[in-house]
Motif scaffolding. Structure first.
Motif, PDB file in Angstrom:
ATOM      1  N   TYR A  52       0.824  -1.198   0.000  1.00  0.00           N
ATOM      2  CA  TYR A  52       0.000   0.000   0.000  1.00  0.00           C
ATOM      3  C   TYR A  52       0.866   1.259   0.000  1.00  0.00           C
ATOM      4  CZ  TYR A  52      -3.258   3.634   1.411  1.00  0.00           C
ATOM      5  OH  TYR A  52      -4.006   4.785   1.469  1.00  0.00           O
ATOM      6  N   ASP A  53       0.553   2.167  -0.927  1.00  0.00           N
ATOM      7  CA  ASP A  53       1.279   3.437  -1.029  1.00  0.00           C
ATOM      8  C   ASP A  53       0.256   4.554  -1.219  1.00  0.00           C
ATOM      9  OD1 ASP A  53       2.862   5.610  -1.562  1.00  0.00           O
ATOM     10  OD2 ASP A  53       4.172   4.565  -2.975  1.00  0.00           O
ATOM     11  N   GLU A  54       0.057   5.313  -0.180  1.00  0.00           N
ATOM     12  CA  GLU A  54      -0.928   6.403  -0.190  1.00  0.00           C
ATOM     13  C   GLU A  54      -0.577   7.468  -1.220  1.00  0.00           C
ATOM     14  OE1 GLU A  54      -1.569   9.599   3.103  1.00  0.00           O
ATOM     15  OE2 GLU A  54      -2.725   7.825   3.693  1.00  0.00           O
ATOM     16  N   ASN A  55       0.696   7.686  -1.451  1.00  0.00           N
ATOM     17  CA  ASN A  55       1.133   8.734  -2.379  1.00  0.00           C
ATOM     18  C   ASN A  55       0.639   8.490  -3.802  1.00  0.00           C
ATOM     19  OD1 ASN A  55       2.558  10.144  -0.383  1.00  0.00           O
ATOM     20  ND2 ASN A  55       4.338   8.795  -0.627  1.00  0.00           N
ATOM     21  N   ILE A  56       0.561   7.192  -4.201  1.00  0.00           N
ATOM     22  CA  ILE A  56       0.089   6.864  -5.552  1.00  0.00           C
ATOM     23  C   ILE A  56      -1.354   7.310  -5.726  1.00  0.00           C
ATOM     24  CG2 ILE A  56      -0.460   4.969  -7.126  1.00  0.00           C
ATOM     25  CD1 ILE A  56       1.932   3.465  -6.007  1.00  0.00           C
ATOM     26  N   VAL A  57      -2.181   7.069  -4.695  1.00  0.00           N
ATOM     27  CA  VAL A  57      -3.596   7.456  -4.747  1.00  0.00           C
ATOM     28  C   VAL A  57      -3.732   8.958  -4.914  1.00  0.00           C
ATOM     29  CG1 VAL A  57      -5.768   7.477  -3.467  1.00  0.00           C
ATOM     30  CG2 VAL A  57      -4.259   5.489  -3.317  1.00  0.00           C
ATOM     31  N   ILE A  58      -2.913   9.702  -4.198  1.00  0.00           N
ATOM     32  CA  ILE A  58      -2.983  11.163  -4.252  1.00  0.00           C
ATOM     33  C   ILE A  58      -2.427  11.695  -5.567  1.00  0.00           C
ATOM     34  CG2 ILE A  58      -2.144  13.294  -3.162  1.00  0.00           C
ATOM     35  CD1 ILE A  58      -2.143  11.686  -0.492  1.00  0.00           C
ATOM     36  N   GLU A  59      -1.310  11.108  -6.051  1.00  0.00           N
ATOM     37  CA  GLU A  59      -0.701  11.541  -7.308  1.00  0.00           C
ATOM     38  C   GLU A  59      -1.643  11.345  -8.493  1.00  0.00           C
ATOM     39  OE1 GLU A  59       2.915   9.381  -7.608  1.00  0.00           O
ATOM     40  OE2 GLU A  59       3.925  10.484  -5.981  1.00  0.00           O
ATOM     41  N   LYS A  60      -2.439  10.252  -8.452  1.00  0.00           N
ATOM     42  CA  LYS A  60      -3.375   9.978  -9.548  1.00  0.00           C
ATOM     43  C   LYS A  60      -4.688  10.742  -9.385  1.00  0.00           C
ATOM     44  CE  LYS A  60      -1.545   5.602 -11.121  1.00  0.00           C
ATOM     45  NZ  LYS A  60      -1.866   4.256 -11.660  1.00  0.00           N
ATOM     46  N   LYS A  61      -4.728  11.609  -8.367  1.00  0.00           N
ATOM     47  CA  LYS A  61      -5.872  12.493  -8.112  1.00  0.00           C
ATOM     48  C   LYS A  61      -7.181  11.725  -7.912  1.00  0.00           C
ATOM     49  CE  LYS A  61      -3.725  16.355 -10.506  1.00  0.00           C
ATOM     50  NZ  LYS A  61      -3.838  17.410 -11.559  1.00  0.00           N
ATOM     51  N   ILE A  62      -7.044  10.510  -7.351  1.00  0.00           N
ATOM     52  CA  ILE A  62      -8.253   9.760  -6.990  1.00  0.00           C
ATOM     53  C   ILE A  62      -8.908  10.420  -5.780  1.00  0.00           C
ATOM     54  CG2 ILE A  62      -9.110   7.537  -6.138  1.00  0.00           C
ATOM     55  CD1 ILE A  62      -6.819   6.220  -7.720  1.00  0.00           C
ATOM     56  N   SER A  63      -8.065  10.974  -4.912  1.00  0.00           N
ATOM     57  CA  SER A  63      -8.571  11.656  -3.726  1.00  0.00           C
ATOM     58  C   SER A  63      -7.505  12.620  -3.223  1.00  0.00           C
ATOM     59  CB  SER A  63      -8.908  10.636  -2.635  1.00  0.00           C
ATOM     60  OG  SER A  63      -9.207  11.268  -1.413  1.00  0.00           O
ATOM     61  N   THR A  64      -7.970  13.622  -2.508  1.00  0.00           N
ATOM     62  CA  THR A  64      -7.020  14.488  -1.819  1.00  0.00           C
ATOM     63  C   THR A  64      -6.643  13.826  -0.499  1.00  0.00           C
ATOM     64  OG1 THR A  64      -8.729  15.688  -0.609  1.00  0.00           O
ATOM     65  CG2 THR A  64      -8.122  16.537  -2.788  1.00  0.00           C
ATOM     66  N   LYS A  65      -5.559  14.290   0.086  1.00  0.00           N
ATOM     67  CA  LYS A  65      -5.107  13.714   1.363  1.00  0.00           C
ATOM     68  C   LYS A  65      -6.172  13.902   2.445  1.00  0.00           C
ATOM     69  CE  LYS A  65      -1.016  13.498   4.330  1.00  0.00           C
ATOM     70  NZ  LYS A  65      -0.680  12.122   3.949  1.00  0.00           N
ATOM     71  N   GLN A  66      -6.870  15.043   2.406  1.00  0.00           N
ATOM     72  CA  GLN A  66      -7.883  15.332   3.414  1.00  0.00           C
ATOM     73  C   GLN A  66      -9.114  14.434   3.269  1.00  0.00           C
ATOM     74  OE1 GLN A  66      -6.382  17.627   1.473  1.00  0.00           O
ATOM     75  NE2 GLN A  66      -5.025  18.559   3.021  1.00  0.00           N
ATOM     76  N   GLN A  67      -9.468  14.085   2.040  1.00  0.00           N
ATOM     77  CA  GLN A  67     -10.677  13.289   1.783  1.00  0.00           C
ATOM     78  C   GLN A  67     -10.437  11.785   1.822  1.00  0.00           C
ATOM     79  OE1 GLN A  67     -11.559  14.911  -2.102  1.00  0.00           O
ATOM     80  NE2 GLN A  67     -13.154  16.283  -1.271  1.00  0.00           N
ATOM     81  N   LEU A  68      -9.166  11.386   1.770  1.00  0.00           N
ATOM     82  CA  LEU A  68      -8.844   9.973   1.606  1.00  0.00           C
ATOM     83  C   LEU A  68      -9.388   9.101   2.732  1.00  0.00           C
ATOM     84  CD1 LEU A  68      -7.463   7.834  -0.070  1.00  0.00           C
ATOM     85  CD2 LEU A  68      -5.312   8.345   1.092  1.00  0.00           C
ATOM     86  N   SER A  69      -9.299   9.568   3.960  1.00  0.00           N
ATOM     87  CA  SER A  69      -9.768   8.773   5.100  1.00  0.00           C
ATOM     88  C   SER A  69     -11.242   8.424   4.968  1.00  0.00           C
ATOM     89  CB  SER A  69      -9.507   9.529   6.401  1.00  0.00           C
ATOM     90  OG  SER A  69      -9.987   8.780   7.501  1.00  0.00           O
ATOM     91  N   ASN A  70     -12.076   9.401   4.616  1.00  0.00           N
ATOM     92  CA  ASN A  70     -13.518   9.165   4.455  1.00  0.00           C
ATOM     93  C   ASN A  70     -13.810   8.262   3.263  1.00  0.00           C
ATOM     94  OD1 ASN A  70     -14.215  10.722   6.666  1.00  0.00           O
ATOM     95  ND2 ASN A  70     -14.463  12.599   5.465  1.00  0.00           N
ATOM     96  N   LEU A  71     -13.050   8.459   2.190  1.00  0.00           N
ATOM     97  CA  LEU A  71     -13.238   7.632   0.994  1.00  0.00           C
ATOM     98  C   LEU A  71     -12.907   6.172   1.290  1.00  0.00           C
ATOM     99  CD1 LEU A  71     -13.937   7.589  -2.024  1.00  0.00           C
ATOM    100  CD2 LEU A  71     -11.514   8.013  -2.505  1.00  0.00           C
ATOM    101  N   LYS A  72     -11.819   5.952   2.018  1.00  0.00           N
ATOM    102  CA  LYS A  72     -11.425   4.582   2.379  1.00  0.00           C
ATOM    103  C   LYS A  72     -12.473   3.938   3.294  1.00  0.00           C
ATOM    104  CE  LYS A  72      -7.114   3.985   3.602  1.00  0.00           C
ATOM    105  NZ  LYS A  72      -5.818   4.278   4.259  1.00  0.00           N
ATOM    106  N   ALA A  73     -12.996   4.712   4.234  1.00  0.00           N
ATOM    107  CA  ALA A  73     -14.024   4.180   5.149  1.00  0.00           C
ATOM    108  C   ALA A  73     -15.267   3.771   4.368  1.00  0.00           C
ATOM    109  CB  ALA A  73     -14.373   5.227   6.202  1.00  0.00           C
ATOM    110  N   HIS A  74     -15.639   4.587   3.362  1.00  0.00           N
ATOM    111  CA  HIS A  74     -16.818   4.270   2.547  1.00  0.00           C
ATOM    112  C   HIS A  74     -16.591   3.004   1.723  1.00  0.00           C
ATOM    113  CE1 HIS A  74     -20.459   4.841   0.260  1.00  0.00           C
ATOM    114  NE2 HIS A  74     -19.778   4.888  -0.891  1.00  0.00           N
TER     115      HIS A  74
END
Length: 513
Positions: A52-74
């Motif tokens: 798991y690499d959080e930076n890849i998710v952010i670099e591909k603009k799937i989510s912002t760092k602030q929104q990622l936690s909620n998106l993962k929970a969903h």
């Protein structure tokens, strides 16, 4: 154990089978969610990752760092909902709760008779399966409905519900008391290990007797009997009283054989019961009886009716692998046993996130002991060091005896490059143990002195240590210490000038017709 530093969502996604991933995507599409929905894009991206690499998710603009936690929970929630609908994960508890949910929905819509009909049928099934907690919830909802809507469906309805409620409440109290006791004893075993003196023994007896004195076994149903036998197994394990551990492990497994439908309703506890039974039979060294029960266990868990899921498969793997190696130990078949190691290691790697660290270390210790018996001392040390270097929470006794096995391997191989340093490290470890005993220090002194003796004097040292081990073996509180690694068998082999395999074979008990 499951590596908690890893991302839980990532672990969940990686645990999904191909069919479960396909079902999840169908489930999402059925909801009419756009294929470009962010949580679905996150799922696809994480599925591709090896780590798991959080930076890849952010670099591909799937989510912002602030929104990622909620998106993962969903996403986590949607995967669980999808899995709940998967037929392979359906079991009677989920089905009972589903029926209870349906009844709640009907009640909220004011369809009381329909709700009561579902509840009555579900309650009967729950009682047949001895699921009293669910039955209690059902009765509570029945009371709510009956207090608002006079159904007149059964004469004396109120009296019947009161009677059922009281009976289940009493049984639930038994279950709570016995399960609390079992959990407490199990916690004592993991935290403090086996009793080492009269003070420890008295403490366990007080815990046990406080809870057990008000329990009448004749009044217990299946679940209460199960917890009753568990409590006795764990108490006698703590006391190292293998005669009574064996008795209650037999009763535990036999309870399932007397109620075969419960094997498939409570598969985890069926496996656990057999785990303890097979382990105690190994300690007794009765190979015929052990192999008979091992076959019965394998036949049952491999049958078509036995539930199949990742949790059960990991538990079956542990019981199967440990018992299979134990059988080779009893027979002294070390060379044959070492052939199991590559396959077991491969399976261990696949189940790494589902098996705790302690059970991994037990398997490594058995591999190391098997390799020692095969005279592959370098490999034995290699597997022993996996335990020594483990960062997990491993029992002190297991760690100490692993060190003893390393010293045995170093002596046999003549590899004394860091022998003295390892002796010092082992002594330092023993001094830090919560309750170090004479056995620990006598063992360290033996190996410390052994390396400094000329060859002609080593025989005398082995003979003297053999006599000390004989005394330890007669002390009930040291009995367990001599079972981790058969140091006594190794010492005897030196005294008698025979291979250690011959000593082991002398201990094997056969019961022939």
């Amino acid at each position: 154990m499951a590596e908690l530093q890893k991302d839980f969502l990532f672990i969940l996604i990686k645990s999904l089978t191909t069919s479960e991933k396909r079902q999840f995507k169908l489930f999402v599409n059925r909801l009419g969610i756009n294929v470009d929905a962010k949580f679905l894009l996150l799922f696809s991206e994480m599925d591709k990752m090896k780590e798991y690499d959080e930076n890849i998710v952010i670099e591909k603009k799937i989510s912002t760092k602030q929104q990622l936690s909620n998106l993962k929970a969903h996403l986590y929630k949607q995967i669980l909902v999808s899995l709940r609908m998967n037929p392979s994960h359906q079991n009677y508890r989920i089905q009972l709760r589903e029926q209870l949910d349906f009844a709640n929905i009907l009640y909220q819509k004011g369809l009381y008779k329909q709700a009561l009909k579902i509840l009555d049928k579900t309650k009967q099934t729950a009682l047949e399966l001895d699921e009293k907690s669910i039955a209690s919830e059902i009765i509570d909802l029945e009371k709510v409905i009956e207090s608002q809507f006079i159904t007149r469906s059964i004469e004396g309805r109120a009296d019947e519900l009161i009677r059922q409620s009281k009976a289940i409440s009493k049984q639930n109290q038994y279950t709570t008391d016995l399960s609390n006791l079992s959990l407490k004893l199990y916690s004592e075993m993991l935290t403090h290990g086996y009793v080492k003196n009269d003070e420890d023994r008295q403490k366990i007896l007080e815990i046990f007797n406080t809870q057990i004195r008000n329990i009448k076994p004749v009044k217990l149903n299946f679940t209460e009997k199960l917890w009753y036998y568990k409590a006795h197994v764990w108490k006698n394990q703590l006391f190292q009283d293998y005669k009574y551990t064996l008795k209650y492990a037999y009763l535990w497994v036999d309870l399932f054989h007397q109620n075969p439908e419960m094997i498939f309703s409570h598969p985890v506890w069926y496996i656990k019961g057999n785990t303890y039974l097979l382990k105690i039979l190994f300690l007794y060294g009765n190979i015929d009886v052990l192999e008979k029960h091992f076959k019965n266990f394998n036949d049952t868990v491999s049958s078509q009716n036995f539930a199949q899921n990742e949790n059960l498969q990991s538990l079956i793997f542990l019981t199967y692998s440990n018992t299979l190696m134990n059988i080779h130990f009893i027979k002294g078949e070390f060379f044959t046993g070492t052939k199991l190691i590559p396959e077991i290691e491969l399976k261990m790697e696949k189940l790494r996130d589902k098996i705790d660290e302690h059970h991994f270390m037990i398997l490594y210790l058995k591999m190391a002991a098997m390799l020692f018996g095969s005279k592959k001392y370098r490999e034995s040390i290699h597997y022993s060091m996996k335990i020594i270097e483990s960062k997990g929470n491993v029992q002190e006794d297991l760690l100490f005896h692993t060190r003893i096995l390393i010293l045995m391997s170093k002596h046999e191989s003549g590899n004394d490059e860091d022998y003295d340093e390892f002796i010092k490290a082992t002594l330092k470890f023993a001094l830090k143990m919560k309750k170090p005993e004479a056995f620990h220090f006598e063992s360290i002194d033996f190996f410390k002195n052994l390396n400094n003796l000329v060859l002609s004097k080593r025989q005398e040292a082995f003979e003297a240590f053999d006599q000390k081990l004989e005394l330890f073996s007669k002390n009930e509180y040291y009995r367990r210490s001599l079972l981790y690694i058969d140091i006594h068998g190794w010492v005897k082999s030196k005294v008698q000038h025979v291979d250690v395999i011959e000593i082991i074979k002398q201990k094997v008990k056969y019961k022939r017709k």
